[in-house]
Design a protein around this motif. Structure first.
Motif, PDB file in Angstrom:
ATOM      1  N   THR A 144      71.325  45.116  63.797  1.00  0.00           N
ATOM      2  CA  THR A 144      71.102  44.705  62.415  1.00  0.00           C
ATOM      3  C   THR A 144      69.767  43.979  62.351  1.00  0.00           C
ATOM      4  OG1 THR A 144      73.456  44.522  61.928  1.00  0.00           O
ATOM      5  CG2 THR A 144      71.955  43.293  60.515  1.00  0.00           C
ATOM      6  N   GLN A 145      68.947  44.332  61.352  1.00  0.00           N
ATOM      7  CA  GLN A 145      67.618  43.731  61.216  1.00  0.00           C
ATOM      8  C   GLN A 145      67.570  42.841  59.987  1.00  0.00           C
ATOM      9  OE1 GLN A 145      64.412  46.519  61.630  1.00  0.00           O
ATOM     10  NE2 GLN A 145      62.854  45.124  60.830  1.00  0.00           N
ATOM     11  N   PHE A 146      66.942  41.687  60.129  1.00  0.00           N
ATOM     12  CA  PHE A 146      66.863  40.702  59.048  1.00  0.00           C
ATOM     13  C   PHE A 146      65.429  40.197  58.972  1.00  0.00           C
ATOM     14  CE2 PHE A 146      68.159  36.235  57.514  1.00  0.00           C
ATOM     15  CZ  PHE A 146      68.083  36.619  56.185  1.00  0.00           C
ATOM     16  N   SER A 147      64.832  40.331  57.782  1.00  0.00           N
ATOM     17  CA  SER A 147      63.430  39.939  57.614  1.00  0.00           C
ATOM     18  C   SER A 147      63.315  38.728  56.705  1.00  0.00           C
ATOM     19  CB  SER A 147      62.617  41.096  57.030  1.00  0.00           C
ATOM     20  OG  SER A 147      61.283  40.703  56.797  1.00  0.00           O
ATOM     21  N   CYS A 148      62.387  37.846  57.070  1.00  0.00           N
ATOM     22  CA  CYS A 148      62.119  36.684  56.222  1.00  0.00           C
ATOM     23  C   CYS A 148      60.964  36.958  55.262  1.00  0.00           C
ATOM     24  CB  CYS A 148      61.809  35.457  57.081  1.00  0.00           C
ATOM     25  SG  CYS A 148      60.484  35.741  58.268  1.00  0.00           S
ATOM     26  N   GLY A 149      60.501  38.228  55.204  1.00  0.00           N
ATOM     27  CA  GLY A 149      59.455  38.627  54.263  1.00  0.00           C
ATOM     28  C   GLY A 149      59.764  40.017  53.746  1.00  0.00           C
ATOM     29  N   SER A 150      58.721  40.815  53.525  1.00  0.00           N
ATOM     30  CA  SER A 150      58.886  42.232  53.165  1.00  0.00           C
ATOM     31  C   SER A 150      59.521  42.409  51.782  1.00  0.00           C
ATOM     32  CB  SER A 150      59.735  42.960  54.202  1.00  0.00           C
ATOM     33  OG  SER A 150      59.268  42.725  55.510  1.00  0.00           O
ATOM     34  N   SER A 151      58.682  42.445  50.765  1.00  0.00           N
ATOM     35  CA  SER A 151      59.191  42.583  49.397  1.00  0.00           C
ATOM     36  C   SER A 151      59.142  44.007  48.881  1.00  0.00           C
ATOM     37  CB  SER A 151      58.378  41.690  48.450  1.00  0.00           C
ATOM     38  OG  SER A 151      57.007  42.056  48.463  1.00  0.00           O
ATOM     39  N   SER A 152      58.800  44.974  49.732  1.00  0.00           N
ATOM     40  CA  SER A 152      58.701  46.366  49.284  1.00  0.00           C
ATOM     41  C   SER A 152      60.018  46.850  48.689  1.00  0.00           C
ATOM     42  CB  SER A 152      58.319  47.265  50.456  1.00  0.00           C
ATOM     43  OG  SER A 152      58.425  48.621  50.094  1.00  0.00           O
ATOM     44  N   PRO A 153      59.963  47.509  47.546  1.00  0.00           N
ATOM     45  CA  PRO A 153      61.203  47.981  46.909  1.00  0.00           C
ATOM     46  C   PRO A 153      61.899  49.089  47.688  1.00  0.00           C
ATOM     47  CG  PRO A 153      59.279  48.813  45.740  1.00  0.00           C
ATOM     48  CD  PRO A 153      58.771  47.818  46.727  1.00  0.00           C
ATOM     49  N   VAL A 154      61.160  49.846  48.467  1.00  0.00           N
ATOM     50  CA  VAL A 154      61.790  50.961  49.183  1.00  0.00           C
ATOM     51  C   VAL A 154      62.765  50.470  50.239  1.00  0.00           C
ATOM     52  CG1 VAL A 154      59.787  52.425  48.772  1.00  0.00           C
ATOM     53  CG2 VAL A 154      59.919  51.132  50.881  1.00  0.00           C
TER      54      VAL A 154
ATOM     55  N   THR B 122      63.736  37.499  51.525  1.00  0.00           N
ATOM     56  CA  THR B 122      62.728  37.495  50.459  1.00  0.00           C
ATOM     57  C   THR B 122      63.173  38.399  49.321  1.00  0.00           C
ATOM     58  OG1 THR B 122      60.931  37.091  52.013  1.00  0.00           O
ATOM     59  CG2 THR B 122      60.333  38.046  49.902  1.00  0.00           C
ATOM     60  N   LEU B 123      62.924  37.963  48.133  1.00  0.00           N
ATOM     61  CA  LEU B 123      63.315  38.718  46.951  1.00  0.00           C
ATOM     62  C   LEU B 123      62.384  39.917  46.782  1.00  0.00           C
ATOM     63  CD1 LEU B 123      65.500  38.174  44.756  1.00  0.00           C
ATOM     64  CD2 LEU B 123      63.648  37.329  43.308  1.00  0.00           C
ATOM     65  N   PRO B 124      62.917  41.131  46.733  1.00  0.00           N
ATOM     66  CA  PRO B 124      62.063  42.304  46.509  1.00  0.00           C
ATOM     67  C   PRO B 124      61.539  42.327  45.078  1.00  0.00           C
ATOM     68  CG  PRO B 124      64.355  42.949  46.476  1.00  0.00           C
ATOM     69  CD  PRO B 124      64.334  41.493  46.881  1.00  0.00           C
ATOM     70  N   ASP B 125      60.445  43.017  44.880  1.00  0.00           N
ATOM     71  CA  ASP B 125      59.809  43.012  43.564  1.00  0.00           C
ATOM     72  C   ASP B 125      60.701  43.591  42.476  1.00  0.00           C
ATOM     73  OD1 ASP B 125      57.558  41.791  44.504  1.00  0.00           O
ATOM     74  OD2 ASP B 125      56.457  43.646  44.870  1.00  0.00           O
ATOM     75  N   GLN B 126      61.534  44.568  42.817  1.00  0.00           N
ATOM     76  CA  GLN B 126      62.372  45.150  41.776  1.00  0.00           C
ATOM     77  C   GLN B 126      63.467  44.195  41.310  1.00  0.00           C
ATOM     78  OE1 GLN B 126      62.364  46.207  44.898  1.00  0.00           O
ATOM     79  NE2 GLN B 126      64.325  47.012  45.584  1.00  0.00           N
ATOM     80  N   LYS B 127      63.740  43.145  42.103  1.00  0.00           N
ATOM     81  CA  LYS B 127      64.743  42.163  41.676  1.00  0.00           C
ATOM     82  C   LYS B 127      64.196  41.243  40.589  1.00  0.00           C
ATOM     83  CE  LYS B 127      68.268  41.158  43.725  1.00  0.00           C
ATOM     84  NZ  LYS B 127      69.698  41.420  43.520  1.00  0.00           N
ATOM     85  N   HIS B 128      62.902  41.405  40.276  1.00  0.00           N
ATOM     86  CA  HIS B 128      62.315  40.647  39.170  1.00  0.00           C
ATOM     87  C   HIS B 128      62.613  41.302  37.823  1.00  0.00           C
ATOM     88  CE1 HIS B 128      59.361  38.001  41.484  1.00  0.00           C
ATOM     89  NE2 HIS B 128      59.947  38.737  42.413  1.00  0.00           N
TER      90      HIS B 128
END
Length: 658
Positions: free
Chosen positions: A109-119, A133-139
């Motif tokens: 399992t991978q967990f990132s503290c960054g990376s906002s790409s919607p894909v 990190t909140l992805p851009d589409q969550k805005h």
């Protein structure tokens, strides 16, 4: 470069592999993330109620914020080192996309503290990926609710033709289509947006001011509109005018509430400790905004692994979590489920997951007076979501919330009241005068002098005048009734015909008598004249009936585009008038013009021919037919002679009575 820390003797070791961007030409945010991770590992390993008898360790490799280096160094670590229980990273979206597509093949399992790409939200493509990190589409929800908060129902989008941006905008547009908001334009450019918004020179094309509200993502720099203006013909002052009043939605990287979370620290206390931490390097302070999320990342992992340990114990696993291998798909399923259900409050705010993405607080900023100012929070971490506005933080221009489009007000141009009152007063006076004459004619119809004036014909003339006067009172400029149009046209046409028909019939009688060169007694009675008037009126009436049957008059609105004017900054006034129109006006109107024109032409001819006639005396009265006999006498001497056409002629009218 690879380093590890966090090991403590006499405990079971749980290994974490970190993918951090430390060097390279792209983004080096890992430099500020690393001290925060070290702090979190120290705090977690010091806890006695989390991962008891276990010790978290963290080895990190430098991805240089590139996909190739991230894949290469991750593969190298996975093949050489003892098994890792999770992969953390890679902060940069390109590194996370490359690695998250394959880590599940190792049952990791991978967990990132960054990376906002919607894909990265695609579970099919990245089946074992999470991020804090909140992805851009969550805005999108925050932006839609922001528009609703200010009653904005029209929006246009523009983005570069890259997957990262297009996915965000496409997702936003799909969501908007299920609301009352209308997407009026969706513009996409590849490298140069010149064909879309004139090279984004919003100042040059007028896309600025109170009528235009731009909404930006928060990951732009604090003064992005002032940076890198070389090569543009827009100066700093013009760019500032464009962005003034713009809104910015940005993930809250630190907890905006001064509350103590799982680490028993507020965000301010964490910052104080972080800035004084021995591994902190102020040289990388521009990346400090990632420190809070990096710190909470370790705590989320610790809670998920603690959940996994307890779940394995409950299921009676023969081995413990530190004995995990890449063949243990069932253990990885437990880790994945525990990650999905983990929630906590940390120094970056509340953390909970919807699929791979967290639900976190969004900060709302506004560019005011040349700087970004916080104006509120969007509590996406709550259900239902809501705004927490900072009182009086938003300063609208002129104290007015801008509209989503130019407000159009339609204003009817009617007849000025003073003019209408004046004209109706004159028409009323004329009608009263005509009625008084009509009454006089009726009362004194047997009077000799009244009879000499052909009162019957005069009465028709007066009725025609009254009908014409009445049309002044029918105002069609402020009504939608087509009946008024019909009545107005009919009254005026009949009134005009009756008035001039009566006038010219009398002139015709004089003409017939005047042109009597044989000096014969000629009688022309009033009923003959009335028949002529009636015939003309009947023709006009038939034309009117056919007209209103085929193409009835209706009230139509005509706008006056040349007279449009502005009120303030976002209101336009469109003047209009209401007029009576018929589908076949041009045909039937010309028919009436021809009929009335012939009447006027004939009347003018008669007037010219009888211009020298003078009434001399009257001596007889006729009460029944009111016949007129004419005796032409010489002006001088006792001899009868032919009339001299070059001298004024006289007519002696004898209206005889039986």
């Amino acid at each position: 470069m690879a380093m590890s820390f966090g090991t403590r003797a006499d405990t079971r070791i749980l290994r974490l592999l970190g993918l951090l961007p430390l060097n390279g030409e792209s983004w080096n945010g890992g430099r500020s993330c690393l001290p925060a991770v070290q702090m979190a590992l120290e705090d977690v390993n010091a806890q006695s109620n989390i991962l008891q008898d276990y010790n978290l360790t963290f080895k990190y490799v430098d991805t240089e914020c590139t996909s190739g280096m991230a894949i290469f160094r991750m593969f190298e670590s996975l093949n050489v080192d003892p098994p890792y229980v999770m992969v953390l990273g890679g902060m940069c979206s390109v590194a996370s996309e490359a690695t998250a597509e394959v880590t599940y093949l190792w049952n990791l399992t991978q967990f990132s503290c960054g990376s906002s790409s919607p894909v990265l939200s695609d579970r099919k493509r990245f089946p074992r990926f999470f991020r804090i990190t909140l992805p851009d589409q969550k805005h999108k929800t925050a932006r839609i609710d922001l528009m609703r908060a200010f009653d904005w129902k029209k929006v246009a989008t523009i983005n570069q033709a890259l997957e990262f941006f297009s996915a965000v905008i496409d997702d936003f547009v799909r969501e908007v289509q299920n609301t009352e908001i209308t997407v009026i334009s969706q513009e996409i450019f590849e490298n140069d947006p010149l064909t879309r918004v004139k090279n984004l020179k919003a100042y040059k094309v007028g896309l600025y001011g109170p009528k235009i509200v731009w909404i930006f993502f928060g990951w732009y720099s604090q003064t992005f509109w002032r940076n890198n203006l070389q090569g543009f013909d827009c100066g700093e002052e013009e760019m500032s005018a464009v962005v003034d009043g713009s809104f910015i939605t940005e993930e809250a990287y630190k907890n905006p509430k001064e509350e103590r979370g799982i680490a028993n620290m507020t965000a301010s206390e964490f910052e104080h400790r972080f800035y004084n931490y021995h591994a902190y390097d102020r040289k990388y302070e521009s990346y400090n905004f990632v420190a809070h999320t990096c710190y909470d990342t370790i705590w989320v992992v610790a809670l998920a692994l603690d959940c996994t340990v307890r779940e394995m114990d409950q299921r009676g696993y023969a081995k413990t979590l530190d004995m995990f291998t890449y063949a243990d798909a069932d253990v990885n399923d437990i880790i994945f489920d525990c990650m999905s259900n983990t929630s906590m409050t940390g120094v970056s705010g509340s953390v909970a997951f919807t699929d791979s993405d967290p639900d976190k607080i969004i900060e709302i900023e506004r560019i005011q007076d040349g700087k970004r100012e916080p104006v509120g929070l969007y509590r996406q971490d709550k259900d239902p979501s809501y705004f927490e506005w900072i009182e009086d933080a938003i300063r609208w221009k002129d104290g007015i919330i801008p509209r989503d489009s130019t407000y159009v007000r339609y204003e009817e141009i009617g007849i000025p009241p003073t003019l209408f009152i004046t004209m109706t007063s004159l028409a009323g006076l004329g009608s009263a005068l005509a009625l008084s004459f009509l009454t006089f004619n009726i009362i004194y119809r047997n009077n000799r002098y009244v009879k000499m004036s052909s009162p019957n014909i005069n009465n028709v003339l007066l009725l025609g005048c009254i009908l014409s006067y009445c049309t002044v009172f029918f105002k069609v400029t402020e009504t939608s009734s087509g009946t008024l149009c019909k009545v107005r046209v009919i009254l005026f046409s009949l009134g005009f015909t009756m008035t001039f028909g009566a006038l010219f019939s009398k002139t015709w009688r004089v003409y017939r008598i005047f042109t009597n060169k044989k000096l014969l007694k000629r009688t022309i009675k009033d009923y003959q004249l009335l028949a002529i008037i009636g015939a003309v009126v009947a023709v006009v009436l038939v034309v009117l009936i056919v007209w209103e049957t085929i193409g009835p008059h209706m009230v139509e609105t005509k706008y006056l585009p040349k007279d449009i004017y502005l009120i303030g900054n976002d209101a336009e006034v469109y003047p209009y008038v209401r007029v009576c129109l018929s589908e076949y006006s041009e045909y039937f109107a010309w028919i009436l013009y021809i009929i009335e024109g012939m009447l006027l032409t004939f009347g003018a001819f008669l007037a010219w021919e009888t211009r020298h006639v003078q009434a001399v005396r009257t001596n007889k009265v006729s009460s029944d037919d009111q016949a007129m006999s004419t005796r032409i006498t010489t002006v001088g001497g006792n001899q009868t002679s032919e009339l001299d056409a070059n001298k004024p002629r006289s007519i002696s009218q004898n209206i005889e009575s039986n």
